[in-house]
Design a protein around this motif. Structure first.
Motif, PDB file in Angstrom:
ATOM      1  N   ASP A 171     -20.685  12.112  22.083  1.00 50.77           N
ATOM      2  CA  ASP A 171     -20.558  11.815  24.226  1.00 50.77           C
ATOM      3  C   ASP A 171     -20.113  12.475  24.684  1.00 50.77           C
ATOM      4  O   ASP A 171     -20.799  12.501  25.613  1.00 50.77           O
ATOM      5  N   ASP A 177     -29.722  10.807  29.882  1.00 52.83           N
ATOM      6  CA  ASP A 177     -30.959  11.069  28.889  1.00 52.83           C
ATOM      7  C   ASP A 177     -30.456  11.572  27.811  1.00 52.83           C
ATOM      8  O   ASP A 177     -30.305  10.694  26.302  1.00 52.83           O
ATOM      9  N   ARG A 180     -28.731   8.652  25.896  1.00 58.53           N
ATOM     10  CA  ARG A 180     -29.506   8.200  24.669  1.00 58.53           C
ATOM     11  C   ARG A 180     -30.128   8.802  23.534  1.00 58.53           C
ATOM     12  O   ARG A 180     -30.703   7.961  22.530  1.00 58.53           O
ATOM     13  N   SER A 183     -27.780   8.457  21.317  1.00 59.46           N
ATOM     14  CA  SER A 183     -27.580   7.475  20.359  1.00 59.46           C
ATOM     15  C   SER A 183     -28.806   7.158  19.515  1.00 59.46           C
ATOM     16  O   SER A 183     -28.782   6.401  18.300  1.00 59.46           O
ATOM     17  N   GLU A 184     -29.784   7.089  19.666  1.00 61.77           N
ATOM     18  CA  GLU A 184     -31.587   7.104  18.893  1.00 61.77           C
ATOM     19  C   GLU A 184     -31.260   7.378  17.751  1.00 61.77           C
ATOM     20  O   GLU A 184     -31.647   6.754  16.766  1.00 61.77           O
ATOM     21  N   ASN A 187     -28.689   6.449  15.367  1.00 62.47           N
ATOM     22  CA  ASN A 187     -29.830   4.724  15.056  1.00 62.47           C
ATOM     23  C   ASN A 187     -30.168   4.809  13.950  1.00 62.47           C
ATOM     24  O   ASN A 187     -30.432   3.548  13.053  1.00 62.47           O
ATOM     25  N   ARG A 205     -19.164   4.071  27.483  1.00 60.51           N
ATOM     26  CA  ARG A 205     -20.572   4.562  27.659  1.00 60.51           C
ATOM     27  C   ARG A 205     -21.349   4.477  26.166  1.00 60.51           C
ATOM     28  O   ARG A 205     -22.383   3.497  26.003  1.00 60.51           O
ATOM     29  N   ILE A 206     -21.249   5.170  25.046  1.00 59.32           N
ATOM     30  CA  ILE A 206     -21.768   4.940  24.249  1.00 59.32           C
ATOM     31  C   ILE A 206     -21.620   3.859  23.105  1.00 59.32           C
ATOM     32  O   ILE A 206     -23.122   3.582  22.555  1.00 59.32           O
ATOM     33  N   ARG A 208     -22.416   1.160  24.336  1.00 63.03           N
ATOM     34  CA  ARG A 208     -23.707   0.686  24.527  1.00 63.03           C
ATOM     35  C   ARG A 208     -25.193   0.573  23.910  1.00 63.03           C
ATOM     36  O   ARG A 208     -26.132  -0.221  24.124  1.00 63.03           O
ATOM     37  N   TYR A 209     -24.849   2.316  23.700  1.00 65.94           N
ATOM     38  CA  TYR A 209     -25.881   2.612  22.525  1.00 65.94           C
ATOM     39  C   TYR A 209     -25.970   2.476  21.079  1.00 65.94           C
ATOM     40  O   TYR A 209     -26.780   2.169  20.697  1.00 65.94           O
ATOM     41  N   ILE A 210     -24.742   2.591  20.627  1.00 67.60           N
ATOM     42  CA  ILE A 210     -24.473   2.229  19.268  1.00 67.60           C
ATOM     43  C   ILE A 210     -23.334   1.329  19.758  1.00 67.60           C
ATOM     44  O   ILE A 210     -22.425   1.441  19.619  1.00 67.60           O
ATOM     45  N   GLN A 211     -24.187   0.426  18.485  1.00 70.85           N
ATOM     46  CA  GLN A 211     -23.631  -0.693  18.645  1.00 70.85           C
ATOM     47  C   GLN A 211     -21.974  -0.717  17.194  1.00 70.85           C
ATOM     48  O   GLN A 211     -23.186  -1.122  16.124  1.00 70.85           O
TER      49      GLN A 211
END
Length: 248
Positions: A171, A177, A180, A183-184, A187, A205-206, A208-211
């Motif tokens: 991150d 942007d 996101r 991170s996608e 995932n 903060r990362i 929040r996108y990668i649990q």
């Protein structure tokens, strides 16, 4: 199921102890987040697992599916299924992204992917990361922005499909942007259930996108606390004060 087992790992740099007994087990399908203050040894762990010659292992063991990782060369570790996304990726002048990726895939898979299928596979992975197709003809990381370098790292991750992915501050330097999109990509690899992920970061903060499935607090060269996502939330609210020597 793949298992990376780190037992009592100690590492020094120029005779200075950095890691002081790290214990961690990562299995395929799991995501482990390591968080800690600057200088705690997080990146040292990443580079030691990858086999960087600067780092001297002074104790402990690392095994991947029972195989001794520490006895392997850097390329042997990669072929065995270990992958490192670096915080500061290096430039490789004269080597295009396309050639670099196909060469890496050949080394990992044991044979060159059929060109026709490879081109389609590469284009699909690049499209998923919002990367211009012209990117493939550029030299590796040469003149790349921070976001482009990180996208390229995740492109490698998606195409090489490692058993264990070590992501060192992926991150860092990313805008919202780019974070996101990157991170996608991570995932998508996680969703296969075939890759164990070690995510090293300063910030939540990362996450929040990668649990993450597990969160580990890294202080003084070792893991001092473990928990779930709630531990990351505590760190965001209160920092590392209660884990530092002054707080003990």
């Amino acid at each position: 199921m793949t298992t990376l087992e780190i037992h009592d790992l100690s590492v020094s740099v120029e005779d200075k102890a950095i890691l002081t007994g790290v214990n961690l087990t990562i299995r395929s399908g799991e995501t482990h987040a390591i968080m800690g203050p600057n200088g705690s040894g997080k990146s040292t762990l990443a580079y030691s697992l990858a086999g960087h010659p600067k780092y001297t292992v002074t104790g402990g063991t690392v095994t991947l599916d029972g195989q001794d990782v520490l006895s392997m060369s850097v390329d042997e570790r990669a072929r065995a299924g270990m992958f490192l996304a670096m915080q500061y990726p290096v430039e490789v002048p004269g080597v295009t992204v396309s050639n670099f990726l196909r060469t890496a895939a050949t080394a990992v898979r044991g044979e060159a992917p059929a060109l026709r299928h490879w081109v389609k596979e590469q284009k699909a992975a690049m499209a998923a990361l919002d990367m211009d197709p012209a990117f493939a003809s550029r030299n590796v990381n040469e003149g790349f922005s921070g976001g482009e370098k990180k996208r390229h790292e995740i492109l490698q991750l998606e195409l090489l499909k490692p058993k264990i992915a070590i992501l060192d501050e992926t991150d860092s330097g990313l805008d919202v942007d780019a974070l996101r999109v990157v991170s996608e990509g991570v995932n998508r690899v996680r969703a296969t259930g075939e890759t164990g992920t070690l995510l090293i970061t300063h910030y939540t903060r990362i996450l929040r996108y990668i649990q993450p499935d597990f969160v580990h607090v890294f202080v003084g060269g070792k893991i001092v606390e473990e928990g779930g996502k709630e531990l990351a939330d505590e760190l965001e609210a209160n920092g590392y004060a209660r884990f530092t020597p002054a707080a003990v």
